[in-house]
Scaffold this motif. Sequence first.
Motif, PDB file in Angstrom:
ATOM      1  N   ASP A   1       0.823  -1.207   0.000  1.00  0.00           N
ATOM      2  CA  ASP A   1       0.000   0.000   0.000  1.00  0.00           C
ATOM      3  C   ASP A   1       0.856   1.254   0.000  1.00  0.00           C
ATOM      4  O   ASP A   1       0.541   2.237  -0.680  1.00  0.00           O
ATOM      5  CB  ASP A   1      -0.911   0.002   1.234  1.00  0.00           C
ATOM      6  N   LEU A   2       1.942   1.254   0.759  1.00  0.00           N
ATOM      7  CA  LEU A   2       2.822   2.421   0.816  1.00  0.00           C
ATOM      8  C   LEU A   2       3.468   2.666  -0.539  1.00  0.00           C
ATOM      9  O   LEU A   2       3.513   3.798  -1.028  1.00  0.00           O
ATOM     10  CB  LEU A   2       3.883   2.214   1.897  1.00  0.00           C
ATOM     11  N   SER A   3       3.954   1.626  -1.184  1.00  0.00           N
ATOM     12  CA  SER A   3       4.627   1.787  -2.468  1.00  0.00           C
ATOM     13  C   SER A   3       3.691   2.339  -3.526  1.00  0.00           C
ATOM     14  O   SER A   3       4.001   3.304  -4.224  1.00  0.00           O
ATOM     15  CB  SER A   3       5.207   0.440  -2.923  1.00  0.00           C
ATOM     16  N   ILE A   4       2.518   1.726  -3.656  1.00  0.00           N
ATOM     17  CA  ILE A   4       1.600   2.164  -4.707  1.00  0.00           C
ATOM     18  C   ILE A   4       1.067   3.556  -4.422  1.00  0.00           C
ATOM     19  O   ILE A   4       0.833   4.358  -5.340  1.00  0.00           O
ATOM     20  CB  ILE A   4       0.445   1.145  -4.874  1.00  0.00           C
ATOM     21  N   ALA A   5       0.848   3.915  -3.107  1.00  0.00           N
ATOM     22  CA  ALA A   5       0.349   5.249  -2.766  1.00  0.00           C
ATOM     23  C   ALA A   5       1.363   6.321  -3.136  1.00  0.00           C
ATOM     24  O   ALA A   5       1.026   7.344  -3.751  1.00  0.00           O
ATOM     25  CB  ALA A   5       0.008   5.317  -1.277  1.00  0.00           C
ATOM     26  N   LEU A   6       2.634   6.107  -2.769  1.00  0.00           N
ATOM     27  CA  LEU A   6       3.656   7.085  -3.108  1.00  0.00           C
ATOM     28  C   LEU A   6       3.831   7.197  -4.626  1.00  0.00           C
ATOM     29  O   LEU A   6       3.991   8.293  -5.172  1.00  0.00           O
ATOM     30  CB  LEU A   6       4.976   6.701  -2.443  1.00  0.00           C
ATOM     31  N   PHE A   7       3.784   6.069  -5.309  1.00  0.00           N
ATOM     32  CA  PHE A   7       3.937   6.107  -6.767  1.00  0.00           C
ATOM     33  C   PHE A   7       2.766   6.853  -7.410  1.00  0.00           C
ATOM     34  O   PHE A   7       2.961   7.651  -8.327  1.00  0.00           O
ATOM     35  CB  PHE A   7       4.021   4.685  -7.311  1.00  0.00           C
ATOM     36  N   ARG A   8       1.529   6.594  -6.944  1.00  0.00           N
ATOM     37  CA  ARG A   8       0.379   7.281  -7.516  1.00  0.00           C
ATOM     38  C   ARG A   8       0.432   8.782  -7.244  1.00  0.00           C
ATOM     39  O   ARG A   8       0.020   9.584  -8.092  1.00  0.00           O
ATOM     40  CB  ARG A   8      -0.908   6.709  -6.928  1.00  0.00           C
ATOM     41  N   ILE A   9       0.922   9.187  -6.073  1.00  0.00           N
ATOM     42  CA  ILE A   9       1.048  10.617  -5.776  1.00  0.00           C
ATOM     43  C   ILE A   9       2.042  11.257  -6.730  1.00  0.00           C
ATOM     44  O   ILE A   9       1.811  12.345  -7.280  1.00  0.00           O
ATOM     45  CB  ILE A   9       1.456  10.819  -4.303  1.00  0.00           C
TER      46      ILE A   9
ATOM     47  N   LEU B   1      -6.068  16.393  -6.565  1.00  0.00           N
ATOM     48  CA  LEU B   1      -5.503  16.798  -5.273  1.00  0.00           C
ATOM     49  C   LEU B   1      -6.176  16.062  -4.133  1.00  0.00           C
ATOM     50  O   LEU B   1      -5.521  15.636  -3.172  1.00  0.00           O
ATOM     51  CB  LEU B   1      -5.647  18.312  -5.099  1.00  0.00           C
ATOM     52  N   LEU B   2      -7.510  15.929  -4.210  1.00  0.00           N
ATOM     53  CA  LEU B   2      -8.208  15.195  -3.152  1.00  0.00           C
ATOM     54  C   LEU B   2      -7.769  13.735  -3.108  1.00  0.00           C
ATOM     55  O   LEU B   2      -7.619  13.148  -2.034  1.00  0.00           O
ATOM     56  CB  LEU B   2      -9.724  15.285  -3.384  1.00  0.00           C
ATOM     57  N   GLY B   3      -7.566  13.143  -4.287  1.00  0.00           N
ATOM     58  CA  GLY B   3      -7.112  11.753  -4.300  1.00  0.00           C
ATOM     59  C   GLY B   3      -5.744  11.598  -3.670  1.00  0.00           C
ATOM     60  O   GLY B   3      -5.504  10.645  -2.910  1.00  0.00           O
TER      61      GLY B   3
ATOM     62  N   ARG C   1      -4.437  13.545  -1.412  1.00  0.00           N
ATOM     63  CA  ARG C   1      -4.580  13.765   0.026  1.00  0.00           C
ATOM     64  C   ARG C   1      -5.158  12.536   0.711  1.00  0.00           C
ATOM     65  O   ARG C   1      -4.719  12.146   1.803  1.00  0.00           O
ATOM     66  CB  ARG C   1      -5.477  14.980   0.270  1.00  0.00           C
ATOM     67  N   GLU C   2      -6.144  11.914   0.062  1.00  0.00           N
ATOM     68  CA  GLU C   2      -6.744  10.721   0.667  1.00  0.00           C
ATOM     69  C   GLU C   2      -5.752   9.563   0.705  1.00  0.00           C
ATOM     70  O   GLU C   2      -5.765   8.759   1.641  1.00  0.00           O
ATOM     71  CB  GLU C   2      -7.998  10.324  -0.112  1.00  0.00           C
ATOM     72  N   ARG C   3      -4.919   9.469  -0.301  1.00  0.00           N
ATOM     73  CA  ARG C   3      -3.897   8.412  -0.275  1.00  0.00           C
ATOM     74  C   ARG C   3      -2.930   8.626   0.895  1.00  0.00           C
ATOM     75  O   ARG C   3      -2.502   7.664   1.551  1.00  0.00           O
ATOM     76  CB  ARG C   3      -3.140   8.378  -1.592  1.00  0.00           C
ATOM     77  N   ALA C   4      -2.569   9.881   1.130  1.00  0.00           N
ATOM     78  CA  ALA C   4      -1.692  10.163   2.268  1.00  0.00           C
ATOM     79  C   ALA C   4      -2.397   9.856   3.587  1.00  0.00           C
ATOM     80  O   ALA C   4      -1.800   9.275   4.504  1.00  0.00           O
ATOM     81  CB  ALA C   4      -1.246  11.623   2.221  1.00  0.00           C
ATOM     82  N   LEU C   5      -3.682  10.250   3.703  1.00  0.00           N
ATOM     83  CA  LEU C   5      -4.429   9.964   4.930  1.00  0.00           C
ATOM     84  C   LEU C   5      -4.617   8.469   5.133  1.00  0.00           C
ATOM     85  O   LEU C   5      -4.678   7.990   6.273  1.00  0.00           O
ATOM     86  CB  LEU C   5      -5.795  10.666   4.876  1.00  0.00           C
ATOM     87  N   LEU C   6      -4.742   7.723   4.026  1.00  0.00           N
ATOM     88  CA  LEU C   6      -4.892   6.280   4.137  1.00  0.00           C
ATOM     89  C   LEU C   6      -3.705   5.640   4.836  1.00  0.00           C
ATOM     90  O   LEU C   6      -3.837   4.635   5.538  1.00  0.00           O
ATOM     91  CB  LEU C   6      -5.082   5.673   2.742  1.00  0.00           C
ATOM     92  N   LEU C   7      -2.532   6.273   4.689  1.00  0.00           N
ATOM     93  CA  LEU C   7      -1.319   5.765   5.339  1.00  0.00           C
ATOM     94  C   LEU C   7      -1.027   6.480   6.655  1.00  0.00           C
ATOM     95  O   LEU C   7       0.046   6.311   7.214  1.00  0.00           O
ATOM     96  CB  LEU C   7      -0.129   5.933   4.380  1.00  0.00           C
TER      97      LEU C   7
END
Length: 486
Positions: free
Chosen positions: A366-374, A426-428, A430-436
């Motif tokens: 989850d961390l890898s894909i979230a950072l990559f998507r950001i 931007l909301l997406g 932010r939500e990815r960051a909050l998810l982690l």
Amino acid sequence: MYFTVDSAPHRRLPLYKTVLCVTCALLLIVNGFSLFHNLQALRGAQVLIGQTARVADRLQYLNVLVLDAESSMRGYFLSDHDAYLGPTRTALAESEAEFRELEKLLSDNPNQLKNLAQLKTLVRRRLTIMTQSLDVYREGGLGEIVKIARVSDGRASMDEIRLQVVIMEQEQNETLKARSAMFYEEYQKAVILGMGINAVAIVVLIMFYQLVGRSFATRAEAEHALKMANESLESQVEQRTEQLSVLSRHLISISEEEKVRLSRELHDEIGAHLTSINMDIAAVTMQLQKSDPELAAQLKRARGSLVEVVEMKRRIVENLRPSLLDNLGLCAAIESYCQEFSRMASVRCDCDVDDEIELLTRDAGDLSIALFRIVQESLNNIRKYAKASRVSVMLNRNQEGLMLRIIDDGVGISAANIAKPMSHGLLGMRERALLLGGTLNIRRGRNDSGTCIEVAIPVRDNVAPQEERRAAPVFEMVDRRAAPAA
């Protein structure tokens, strides 16, 4: 819930409150006029009292003038010295001056003017007799004066003067007494009227105070109810916002899982079928090259189309789930995407990723894909809107966790666009960051130009098993009020 920006209607004071206010004001005005009238009447009474006292004083002074004139004349007769004649010589002039003053003081009293005229006649007659007596004394001596005194009744004339003075004083006292009685009667009426007006004014003020108190209590209750409603509404909005945020993060997780599943199916099953078809077409083409060259050419073209389909499948799979992310790790995936971005956008892109990041993100999908998507969403936004000439992507570790910074030197993003409801990208992020359990902050870049996106991810939150996060309830209320609003 509906809101309006129209101005509040202008509300007037209720009619009964207006009537009470006007009545109270009129009562106070009438009371003021009544008090002014009473003061004027009191001043008039004081003037009358002073006038009566001056009349009495001047009447007594006239009597004294006549007596002094007579006494000085007798002293002159006995001593034959002119020094004794001073009061006699000035008596006439002083008496005339006193009569003029008395006429002014008694101008509003006809009866007293008649008495004053009689007194003036008596005083002048007496002063004339004294003057004649002086002439007789100068011509005939003291003997002639004695003869005249035996014949004339000088005492009777003095008694008439004193009697007239007493009559005038009594009449003046009666006039003063009548005016005083009238004044006190009017004063009593004014006092009673003033007390009545004050009583009514007090009653009106008490009524108005009660009305104001009721209005204030009603307003306080309405304000309290509005405050409670606002607090309840704020609580509901906060609760619904948190629920939507949790749902959004849950949908992001589900979306990534679906993308992984779909990419695997495309890669494994469709890829296998396409490879099998490609091998069959290649075998048939080799067999038909000699016997039927035209069919072999058609199969060759079909094989070319198949290769394009395979390439399309590869791009779709890469977009759904970057293969470098699973095969070589996060660092290689970010560096590769930055190079691809620099090639496609013709923008210099510097990538700086710490080597130890790979160890932290190897077992945290989850961390890898979230950072990559950001990073992916940020670079896409820069390519579309920023008009930048240089971009920097930095991912390193600090004491608190991981810090991702994406900086460009473009036109920047305004605060209105940051808070824009339709800013889904931007909301997406932010939500990815909050998810982690992290935060996302957007501010101005270097030298107050461009944009800087900072993502802070706590390391301690990254060791949680992926299965546990997936098993979390969709609408679980997580306390992240300190994080920026989504």
